[in-house]
Design an enzyme around this catalytic site. Structure first.
Site, PDB file in Angstrom:
ATOM      1  N   GLN A  68      -7.276  -8.815  -8.452  1.00 30.38           N
ATOM      2  CA  GLN A  68      -7.410  -7.420  -8.865  1.00 30.38           C
ATOM      3  C   GLN A  68      -6.033  -6.829  -9.170  1.00 30.38           C
ATOM      4  O   GLN A  68      -5.082  -7.035  -8.431  1.00 30.38           O
ATOM      5  CB  GLN A  68      -8.089  -6.601  -7.766  1.00 30.38           C
ATOM      6  CG  GLN A  68      -8.163  -5.108  -8.080  1.00 30.38           C
ATOM      7  CD  GLN A  68      -9.084  -4.354  -7.152  1.00 30.38           C
ATOM      8  OE1 GLN A  68     -10.259  -4.684  -7.050  1.00 30.38           O
ATOM      9  NE2 GLN A  68      -8.561  -3.355  -6.466  1.00 30.38           N
ATOM     10  N   ARG A  71       2.285  -7.101  -9.290  1.00 26.90           N
ATOM     11  CA  ARG A  71       2.534  -6.530  -7.958  1.00 26.90           C
ATOM     12  C   ARG A  71       2.528  -7.600  -6.870  1.00 26.90           C
ATOM     13  O   ARG A  71       2.863  -7.324  -5.723  1.00 26.90           O
ATOM     14  CB  ARG A  71       1.506  -5.441  -7.646  1.00 26.90           C
ATOM     15  CG  ARG A  71       0.081  -5.969  -7.534  1.00 26.90           C
ATOM     16  CD  ARG A  71      -0.901  -4.880  -7.192  1.00 26.90           C
ATOM     17  NE  ARG A  71      -2.209  -5.469  -6.837  1.00 26.90           N
ATOM     18  CZ  ARG A  71      -3.072  -4.896  -6.017  1.00 26.90           C
ATOM     19  NH1 ARG A  71      -2.792  -3.735  -5.441  1.00 26.90           N
ATOM     20  NH2 ARG A  71      -4.225  -5.479  -5.753  1.00 26.90           N
ATOM     21  N   GLU A  90      -1.807   8.194 -11.521  1.00 26.51           N
ATOM     22  CA  GLU A  90      -1.313   6.929 -12.039  1.00 26.51           C
ATOM     23  C   GLU A  90      -1.335   6.910 -13.569  1.00 26.51           C
ATOM     24  O   GLU A  90      -2.402   6.901 -14.173  1.00 26.51           O
ATOM     25  CB  GLU A  90      -2.166   5.789 -11.491  1.00 26.51           C
ATOM     26  CG  GLU A  90      -2.382   5.895  -9.977  1.00 26.51           C
ATOM     27  CD  GLU A  90      -3.560   5.068  -9.499  1.00 26.51           C
ATOM     28  OE1 GLU A  90      -3.895   4.066 -10.162  1.00 26.51           O
ATOM     29  OE2 GLU A  90      -4.152   5.432  -8.458  1.00 26.51           O
ATOM     30  N   ARG A 100       0.852  -1.183   0.000  1.00 31.31           N
ATOM     31  CA  ARG A 100       0.000   0.000   0.000  1.00 31.31           C
ATOM     32  C   ARG A 100       0.895   1.243   0.000  1.00 31.31           C
ATOM     33  O   ARG A 100       1.346   1.716   1.032  1.00 31.31           O
ATOM     34  CB  ARG A 100      -0.919   0.011   1.218  1.00 31.31           C
ATOM     35  CG  ARG A 100      -1.818   1.246   1.327  1.00 31.31           C
ATOM     36  CD  ARG A 100      -2.900   1.241   0.296  1.00 31.31           C
ATOM     37  NE  ARG A 100      -3.856   0.156   0.508  1.00 31.31           N
ATOM     38  CZ  ARG A 100      -4.841  -0.147  -0.343  1.00 31.31           C
ATOM     39  NH1 ARG A 100      -4.977   0.556  -1.455  1.00 31.31           N
ATOM     40  NH2 ARG A 100      -5.662  -1.174  -0.089  1.00 31.31           N
ATOM     41  N   ASP A 149     -11.980   8.960  -7.418  1.00 34.34           N
ATOM     42  CA  ASP A 149     -11.525   7.775  -8.163  1.00 34.34           C
ATOM     43  C   ASP A 149     -11.921   7.984  -9.627  1.00 34.34           C
ATOM     44  O   ASP A 149     -13.028   7.631 -10.040  1.00 34.34           O
ATOM     45  CB  ASP A 149     -12.156   6.508  -7.586  1.00 34.34           C
ATOM     46  CG  ASP A 149     -11.482   5.250  -8.117  1.00 34.34           C
ATOM     47  OD1 ASP A 149     -10.616   5.364  -9.005  1.00 34.34           O
ATOM     48  OD2 ASP A 149     -11.825   4.152  -7.636  1.00 34.34           O
ATOM     49  N   HIS A 179       0.989   2.616 -10.449  1.00 32.99           N
ATOM     50  CA  HIS A 179       0.060   3.059  -9.398  1.00 32.99           C
ATOM     51  C   HIS A 179       0.794   3.967  -8.398  1.00 32.99           C
ATOM     52  O   HIS A 179       0.962   3.611  -7.219  1.00 32.99           O
ATOM     53  CB  HIS A 179      -0.499   1.819  -8.701  1.00 32.99           C
ATOM     54  CG  HIS A 179      -1.778   2.037  -7.955  1.00 32.99           C
ATOM     55  ND1 HIS A 179      -1.987   3.120  -7.120  1.00 32.99           N
ATOM     56  CD2 HIS A 179      -2.924   1.309  -7.916  1.00 32.99           C
ATOM     57  CE1 HIS A 179      -3.186   3.032  -6.592  1.00 32.99           C
ATOM     58  NE2 HIS A 179      -3.786   1.947  -7.055  1.00 32.99           N
TER      59      HIS A 179
END
Length: 315
Positions: free
Chosen positions: A100, A105, A290, A76, A230, A185
């Site tokens: 997801q 990652r 991003e 995170r 978002d 990200h």
């Protein structure tokens, strides 16, 4: 007897300082620093950049105080790498069995080595100008039962005196075509989100995920954050994106082959609902901008290569 004429001494050029690269004792991360003080740290799990500091020691990336760094879940904060799918996979797509944001990652990458660029030969030069760290991931390193394609990824993180570059090369090493999405990200550190604006996206339409993926016309003004945000800006203009604080430029992002831009901040309630997000009120200290290619699928034919990246300049 002394000679009448002694040979002249051969001048010796001073040895210039060079970038330093180290690997942690547990082989979990790679750290690189420049003679001028800039520093970057990359976790091999996800090839995630978890720290990028300017010469004055100021941290440019937000890393959650509760981020898990033991390789048990995605990090995170920092710059997680999204591939080959952005967001939750669709049930009718080849990526449907993946987690997801895909597997990049969530996988442990191989450190392939470093290279450095030569600096100026002028007397005031402070050593090598940059250092590039390369990381690799291929189909032989993951569970292919969930995405059975042949690939080779080379991820490069380049630290220079002025900026940080991240770039990805995707090679289709098999005999079947496949499609993919990709995104960096990036979590940027800011002093106060209420005094932060994002410009460079004023003329781009966007998908607002806080409104059920509603398509919204261009805002025609810089973005300020005052609630959960978002957004997926589609076909964003090929010009720098500026993150400013109190009207002064803090970061400048330029992109190559990355037409979309996601802007995200969880705000109060969503931040509370994430077990690995901290400290309390940490949403005020970060903004995700991003660079990616996520609104559509990139089709990569057998034997072909795709490359894209971003360059971030911190002020």
């Amino acid at each position: 007897m002394e000679r009448a004429k002694k040979p002249a001494a051969i001048p010796v050029s001073p040895i210039q300082p060079t970038p330093q690269v180290s690997i942690s004792d547990d082989n979990s991360r790679v750290t690189a620093s420049l003679p001028t003080g800039q520093r970057v740290e990359v976790l091999l799990y996800g090839a995630t950049v978890i720290s990028w500091k300017s010469a004055n020691g100021k941290e440019n990336l937000f890393l959650s105080s509760k981020a898990v760094l033991d390789g048990s879940k995605p990090v995170r904060g920092g710059i997680p790498l999204v591939f080959p799918v952005f967001g939750p996979p669709k049930a009718d797509h080849a990526t449907s069995q993946l987690p997801q944001h895909g597997f990049a990652r969530n996988s442990k990458w191989e450190y392939l080595g470093k290279s450095s660029s030569e600096s100026s030969s002028l007397p005031n030069s402070k050593g090598d100008a940059s250092v590039k760290l390369d990381f690799g991931l291929s189909d032989s390193m993951i569970d292919t039962s969930k995405w059975n394609y042949s690939f080779n990824l080379t991820y490069s993180v380049t630290l220079s005196q002025d900026n940080l570059e991240t770039s990805l090369v995707v090679r289709n090493t098999g005999s079947s075509n496949y499609d993919f999405q990709v995104l960096f990200h990036s979590y940027f550190a800011v002093d106060d989100i209420s005094r932060t604006t994002v410009s460079g996206l004023e003329d781009a339409a966007f998908i607002d995920k806080t409104q059920g993926a509603k398509e919204v016309e261009p805002a025609k003004k810089p973005l300020s954050i005052s609630s959960e945000t978002d957004r997926v800006y589609t076909t964003a203009a090929d010009k720098p994106i500026i993150i400013a604080e109190d009207g002064s430029k803090r970061y400048e992002i330029t992109r190559d082959m990355l037409n979309d831009v996601v802007v995200w901040n969880p705000w109060i309630e969503k931040a509370k609902g994430m077990a690995d997000f901290g400290p309390e009120g940490g949403y005020r200290k970060m903004i995700c901008v991003e660079a990616g290619s996520v609104n559509a699928w990139n089709i990569l034919e057998a034997g072909d290569t795709w490359e894209g990246g971003q360059r971030i300049k911190a002020s």
